[in-house]
Design a protein around this motif. Structure first.
Motif, PDB file in Angstrom:
ATOM      1  N   ILE A 124       0.829  -1.204   0.000  1.00 26.99           N
ATOM      2  CA  ILE A 124       0.000   0.000   0.000  1.00 26.99           C
ATOM      3  C   ILE A 124       0.864   1.255   0.000  1.00 26.99           C
ATOM      4  N   CYS A 125       1.921   1.256   0.796  1.00 26.87           N
ATOM      5  CA  CYS A 125       2.833   2.401   0.826  1.00 26.87           C
ATOM      6  C   CYS A 125       3.542   2.576  -0.520  1.00 26.87           C
ATOM      7  N   LEU A 126       4.021   1.487  -1.092  1.00 30.82           N
ATOM      8  CA  LEU A 126       4.725   1.565  -2.376  1.00 30.82           C
ATOM      9  C   LEU A 126       3.793   2.051  -3.486  1.00 30.82           C
ATOM     10  N   GLN A 127       2.553   1.634  -3.440  1.00 31.22           N
ATOM     11  CA  GLN A 127       1.592   2.093  -4.445  1.00 31.22           C
ATOM     12  C   GLN A 127       1.403   3.606  -4.364  1.00 31.22           C
ATOM     13  N   GLU A 128       1.338   4.112  -3.149  1.00 35.33           N
ATOM     14  CA  GLU A 128       1.189   5.557  -2.965  1.00 35.33           C
ATOM     15  C   GLU A 128       2.440   6.309  -3.410  1.00 35.33           C
ATOM     16  N   MET A 129       3.606   5.755  -3.115  1.00 30.22           N
ATOM     17  CA  MET A 129       4.861   6.435  -3.430  1.00 30.22           C
ATOM     18  C   MET A 129       5.179   6.436  -4.924  1.00 30.22           C
ATOM     19  N   PHE A 130       4.919   5.307  -5.591  1.00 39.08           N
ATOM     20  CA  PHE A 130       5.275   5.179  -7.010  1.00 39.08           C
ATOM     21  C   PHE A 130       4.119   5.489  -7.947  1.00 39.08           C
ATOM     22  N   HIS A 131       2.939   5.730  -7.380  1.00 39.19           N
ATOM     23  CA  HIS A 131       1.755   6.076  -8.185  1.00 39.19           C
ATOM     24  C   HIS A 131       1.477   5.027  -9.264  1.00 39.19           C
ATOM     25  N   ARG A 132       1.557   3.774  -8.861  1.00 41.57           N
ATOM     26  CA  ARG A 132       1.214   2.679  -9.764  1.00 41.57           C
ATOM     27  C   ARG A 132       0.706   1.514  -8.916  1.00 41.57           C
ATOM     28  N   PRO A 133      -0.119   0.660  -9.490  1.00 42.10           N
ATOM     29  CA  PRO A 133      -0.685  -0.444  -8.710  1.00 42.10           C
ATOM     30  C   PRO A 133       0.399  -1.394  -8.192  1.00 42.10           C
ATOM     31  N   VAL A 134       0.244  -1.807  -6.953  1.00 41.53           N
ATOM     32  CA  VAL A 134       1.094  -2.841  -6.354  1.00 41.53           C
ATOM     33  C   VAL A 134       0.129  -3.882  -5.788  1.00 41.53           C
ATOM     34  N   PRO A 135      -0.373  -4.769  -6.632  1.00 41.64           N
ATOM     35  CA  PRO A 135      -1.455  -5.673  -6.221  1.00 41.64           C
ATOM     36  C   PRO A 135      -1.006  -6.881  -5.414  1.00 41.64           C
ATOM     37  N   GLN A 136       0.308  -7.102  -5.312  1.00 37.30           N
ATOM     38  CA  GLN A 136       0.791  -8.272  -4.595  1.00 37.30           C
ATOM     39  C   GLN A 136       1.962  -7.908  -3.684  1.00 37.30           C
ATOM     40  N   ALA A 137       2.151  -8.737  -2.679  1.00 40.18           N
ATOM     41  CA  ALA A 137       3.326  -8.680  -1.819  1.00 40.18           C
ATOM     42  C   ALA A 137       3.763 -10.121  -1.599  1.00 40.18           C
TER      43      ALA A 137
END
Length: 224
Positions: A124-137
């Motif tokens: 969730i943090c990476l999605q906010e920072m990079f402005h792209r979907p991060v659907p998995q961890a």
């Protein structure tokens, strides 16, 4: 992912910062989280030492290439809207733009457990920072010697937000949660200091404590 926001505290102030690691602690046991955050208490056992040694190998900051894959270690991350902050053990950046945070754990992986919440919070943090979907961890288990992929579903996203609100409330009120006094305590390195069964007044310990303050009738007979 859910667009639900964590609202600031009263008066328009910025919300208290919540660390990603505290989300895992709280999800596992609210009291464990409270002891760490409010009383700065922590105790090591064999499992925590193994975890420390594992993270010493992966938490050295760096940006490394591996073929067409970029791997970043010890990457600081945050989400200003949710008031989250922390560090990702490993973040993989693929040539197709896919971003995958990888949380390293020394113990066995338990699907749907606290590690999922921590890893999802990283995504969730990476999605906010990079402005792209991060659907998995991912969670890498040293005990299992394998990587476990996690889909950051709306339900898991909401678990992250619920844990964030709970930890923030704990910090705001400085109220230590009651002990769990269940099977989790057997695996907790902080059980000795927490004294869960004594403080929870289980039936066995409750009788023992009551017995300390109960006079034997035979003893009464020897007093004038």
């Amino acid at each position: 992912m859910s667009d639900t926001a964590v609202l600031p505290v009263g008066g328009g102030r910025e919300p208290a910062q919540v660390t990603l690691s505290s989300l895992e602690h709280y999800t596992y046991c609210a009291r464990q989280c409270g002891l760490i955050l409010l009383e700065d208490a922590f105790a090591d056992d064999a499992a925590t030492v193994r975890g420390t040694l594992l993270h010493q190998r992966v938490d050295t900051p760096g940006n490394r290439g591996r073929g067409r894959l970029r791997v970043v270690h010890a990457l600081p991350v945050w989400h200003d809207g949710y008031g989250l902050t922390g560090t990702c053990d490993t973040v993989e950046i693929h040539t197709d733009g896919r971003i995958l945070p990888v949380e390293h754990k020394s113990g066995r992986y338990h699907p749907g457990g606290p590690a999922d919440v921590q890893a999802a919070a990283q995504a969730i943090c990476l999605q906010e920072m990079f402005h792209r979907p991060v659907p998995q961890a991912a969670v890498y288990s040293s005990a299992d010697r394998r990587r476990h992929l996690i889909d950051v579903t709306p339900e898991l996203h909401e678990r992250v937000l619920a844990a964030t609100r709970a930890v923030r409330a704990l910090l705001d009120t400085s109220t230590l949660p009651p002990p769990a006094a269940d099977t989790r305590c057997r695996r907790c390195s902080m059980a000795t200091g927490c004294m869960p069964r004594v403080l929870a007044r289980t039936e066995r310990y409750g009788k023992a404590l009551d017995g300390l303050f109960t006079l034997d009738d035979r003893e009464d007979d020897h007093h004038p």
